[in-house]
Design an enzyme around this catalytic site. Structure first.
Site, PDB file in Angstrom:
ATOM      1  N   GLN A 131      38.834  44.637  74.727  1.00  0.00           N
ATOM      2  CA  GLN A 131      38.997  42.950  74.943  1.00  0.00           C
ATOM      3  C   GLN A 131      39.265  42.103  73.535  1.00  0.00           C
ATOM      4  OE1 GLN A 131      36.724  42.644  78.740  1.00  0.00           O
ATOM      5  NE2 GLN A 131      38.801  44.110  79.671  1.00  0.00           N
ATOM      6  N   HIS A 158      19.860  39.766  80.009  1.00  0.00           N
ATOM      7  CA  HIS A 158      20.181  39.854  81.280  1.00  0.00           C
ATOM      8  C   HIS A 158      19.394  41.084  81.436  1.00  0.00           C
ATOM      9  CE1 HIS A 158      21.703  39.047  85.574  1.00  0.00           C
ATOM     10  NE2 HIS A 158      22.917  39.894  85.121  1.00  0.00           N
ATOM     11  N   GLY A 209      38.668  42.544  85.492  1.00  0.00           N
ATOM     12  CA  GLY A 209      37.762  42.771  87.078  1.00  0.00           C
ATOM     13  C   GLY A 209      38.411  42.112  87.915  1.00  0.00           C
ATOM     14  N   ALA A 255      40.060  41.924  90.492  1.00  0.00           N
ATOM     15  CA  ALA A 255      40.644  41.938  91.797  1.00  0.00           C
ATOM     16  C   ALA A 255      39.069  42.794  92.295  1.00  0.00           C
ATOM     17  CB  ALA A 255      41.242  43.412  92.332  1.00  0.00           C
ATOM     18  N   GLY A 256      37.852  42.394  91.823  1.00  0.00           N
ATOM     19  CA  GLY A 256      37.096  42.943  91.897  1.00  0.00           C
ATOM     20  C   GLY A 256      35.914  41.849  92.904  1.00  0.00           C
ATOM     21  N   GLN A 257      34.165  42.287  93.230  1.00  0.00           N
ATOM     22  CA  GLN A 257      34.079  41.755  93.890  1.00  0.00           C
ATOM     23  C   GLN A 257      33.553  39.768  93.817  1.00  0.00           C
ATOM     24  OE1 GLN A 257      31.334  42.276  97.154  1.00  0.00           O
ATOM     25  NE2 GLN A 257      33.011  43.740  97.635  1.00  0.00           N
ATOM     26  N   ASN A 276      30.846  50.998  78.514  1.00  0.00           N
ATOM     27  CA  ASN A 276      31.472  49.673  78.104  1.00  0.00           C
ATOM     28  C   ASN A 276      31.688  49.021  76.562  1.00  0.00           C
ATOM     29  OD1 ASN A 276      31.038  48.279  80.164  1.00  0.00           O
ATOM     30  ND2 ASN A 276      29.225  49.428  81.088  1.00  0.00           N
TER      31      ASN A 276
END
Length: 326
Positions: free
Chosen positions: A112, A187, A11, A13-15, A105
């Site tokens: 992954q 979390h 991820g 390129a994400g925030q 997910n």
């Protein structure tokens, strides 16, 4: 100069990725004398945006960056990775139930986990940031049978840091004067921020705040901080999540300060009566690149109840995806 450490980031390129990469590249995570090779993974439609991030990384001319690779294939991004930050995840869309989110997910983190199993260093340290982080970490771990299960962790350091900040604001202490906060569990909004062992300037924290504030203000504020940030900012916490990911890996690799612990979501070994195998946040000390769960802390009735509530949620999450796990 030390040999470079290979750091894979999904991820990218994400925030969160955008807030994370420049800090890793500048040495905030592994030290100012540790070169890194950044191995960046994105989904195919985001590769163009990732190209722009890489251009910016190059334009910073960081002395510690020995190389940067980009890919939309997990096996390539995880090749010989020493550290893997799994940031990319499917966000919750309108009308999605938690169960839908878990299943969406599960597909990502199964793939992954398999790619890490096939390609990464045998000692790879994995931190899952993408939510639901604890269960995503479990899914990846179960798909990587050849790797040490203890090396799969999830991030509750953001909750830990949030709790420290709230207590600092309340007591007028600086956050560096607050030691041994604990986040137990998931979390999520069931997490239990526990100040029963926390010291503020060497004094026991429970004696410095009203019980009512602790139970009815502090705990819910920490539990719901993520939602409060989305409401205020119109976007989820990215820079603070990235900063906490850096804290988590830095402590795991370089060690926690003597006499202090941090909070890490790690595979439960049954400590404190918590179900074995789930990824549960515990107080941990780190040294020599390894972590240990802090043992023999006294748990009162109030804490026990909160610890079991968040454990129950994690068991339910695991059970919801069990049929998808090897």
């Amino acid at each position: 100069m030390k040999a470079p450490v290979r750091v894979a980031v999904t991820g990218a390129a994400g925030q969160i990725g955008y807030s994370l990469l420049f800090r890793i590249a500048s040495g905030d995570m592994l030290g100012k004398d540790q070169p890194v090779i950044l191995q960046l993974l994105e989904i195919t439609p985001a590769l163009e945006a990732l190209k722009g991030v890489v251009m910016e990384l190059e334009d910073c001319a960081f002395p510690l960056v020995s190389g940067i690779t980009t890919s939309d294939k997990a096996e390539e991004a995880f090749k010989d990775a020493d550290i893997a930050l799994l940031v990319g995840a499917r966000p919750r869309g309108p009308g999605m139930e938690r169960k839908d989110l878990l299943e969406a997910n599960a597909a990502i983190f199964s793939a992954q986990g398999k790619a890490l199993n096939d390609a990464a260093s045998r000692d790879v340290k994995v931190l899952v940031v993408g939510n639901p982080a604890n269960t995503n970490s479990l899914i990846a771990q179960r798909n990587a049978p050849d790797l040490d299960p203890r090396n799969f962790t999830a991030m509750t350091r953001l909750d830990h840091n949030r709790a420290v900040a709230q207590l600092a604001n309340k007591t007028g202490a600086h956050n560096t004067e607050i030691k041994n906060m604990i986040i137990w569990g998931n979390h999520s909004a069931t997490q239990y921020p526990d100040i029963s062992k926390t010291k503020v300037k060497g004094e026991a924290a429970p004696g410095l705040v009203e019980r009512d504030w602790y139970e009815n203000d502090f705990i819910p504020t920490v539990q719901q901080r993520g939602a409060a940030i989305i409401k205020a900012r119109g976007a989820s916490s990215a820079a603070s999540a990235a900063s906490s990911a850096i804290d988590h890996i830095r402590d795991w690799v370089l060690g926690t300060p003597e006499g202090e612990w941090t909070s890490m979501a790690v595979p439960s070994d049954g400590s404190y009566g918590i179900e074995k195998g789930i990824i549960y946040s515990y107080p941990c000390v780190c040294r020599n690149g390894d972590y240990e769960i802090v043992q023999d802390l006294e748990i009162d009735e109030f804490s026990r109840e909160k610890m079991q509530a968040t454990e129950k949620e994690l068991v339910e999450e695991r059970d919801a995806v069990e049929h998808l796990l090897p």
